[in-house]
Design a protein around this motif. Structure first.
Motif, PDB file in Angstrom:
ATOM      1  N   LYS A   1     -12.300 -64.269  44.072  1.00 15.80           N
ATOM      2  CA  LYS A   1     -11.096 -64.908  43.529  1.00 15.80           C
ATOM      3  C   LYS A   1     -10.504 -65.721  44.656  1.00 15.80           C
ATOM      4  N   GLU A   2     -10.014 -66.907  44.346  1.00 13.51           N
ATOM      5  CA  GLU A   2      -9.349 -67.730  45.355  1.00 13.51           C
ATOM      6  C   GLU A   2      -8.226 -68.508  44.686  1.00 13.51           C
ATOM      7  N   THR A   3      -7.252 -68.855  45.492  1.00 11.19           N
ATOM      8  CA  THR A   3      -6.142 -69.654  45.001  1.00 11.19           C
ATOM      9  C   THR A   3      -6.158 -70.975  45.761  1.00 11.19           C
TER      10      THR A   3
ATOM     11  N   LYS B   1      -3.283 -72.504  42.130  1.00  6.77           N
ATOM     12  CA  LYS B   1      -4.030 -72.175  40.914  1.00  6.77           C
ATOM     13  C   LYS B   1      -5.130 -71.170  41.247  1.00  6.77           C
ATOM     14  N   LEU B   2      -5.317 -70.211  40.352  1.00  5.55           N
ATOM     15  CA  LEU B   2      -6.333 -69.173  40.520  1.00  5.55           C
ATOM     16  C   LEU B   2      -7.677 -69.666  40.007  1.00  5.55           C
TER      17      LEU B   2
ATOM     18  N   TYR C   1     -12.094 -68.510  40.023  1.00  2.59           N
ATOM     19  CA  TYR C   1     -13.164 -67.576  40.341  1.00  2.59           C
ATOM     20  C   TYR C   1     -14.347 -68.388  40.845  1.00  2.59           C
TER      21      TYR C   1
END
Length: 163
Positions: free
Chosen positions: A53-55, A59-60, A62
């Motif tokens: 998971k990264e932002t 915004k999120l 995958y």
């Protein structure tokens, strides 16, 4: 005394903040079904290797790591399964001539590795955006460089690596 505590709290928060921004590994069974379904639909023969998971810009996303027909690919998707980016590892020798010439002109005698072909996805339309190359210059400086398909360097980020 109160000012000292506030200052110390601020320093602790600032030190911990980069860890909060880092990519976070996710167990495959915790990845939203829409994300997994979208990856399987786009790459039906792929073996799913991992997920993070990264932002980015609030915004999120995958990022799903796959092996598809011996190609290492990272697929970036929104939580609802919309593809946003595909990063495919390629060999330096497979870069378009304009791209390799631009890199060699800007970084003579450099080492080029970790080459990726980056495709942006907008409303299910895929378009090659740029090539991302890890560069180690002759004087041991490290850069992550993005070059468009026509050979124009569009971004250069210095990395803090030691040799």
């Amino acid at each position: 005394m109160r000012l000292i505590y506030i200052g110390m709290a601020a320093m602790i928060l600032m030190a911990a903040a980069p860890a909060a921004w880092a990519d976070e590994k996710v167990d495959l069974d915790k990845v939203p079904k829409a994300v997994m379904d979208a990856v399987k639909a786009r790459f039906p023969d792929a073996e799913i290797k991992g997920a993070e998971k990264e932002t980015e810009e609030g915004k999120l996303y995958y990022e799903i790591e796959i092996l598809n027909k011996k190609e290492e690919i990272d697929v970036e998707l929104t939580p609802d399964g919309a593809l946003s980016e595909i990063e495919k590892e390629i060999e330096y020798k497979d870069l378009p001539k304009a791209v390799s010439q631009a890199l060699e002109a800007k970084y003579p005698k450099a080492e080029f590795d970790e080459v990726e072909e980056v495709t942006k996805v907008d409303k299910k339309t895929e378009k090659l955006a740029y090539y991302e190359v890890q560069v180690k210059t002759a004087d041991k400086k490290h850069y992550e460089v993005q070059v468009d398909p026509d050979g124009k360097i569009v971004n250069e980020e210095k990395k803090d690596k030691k040799d």
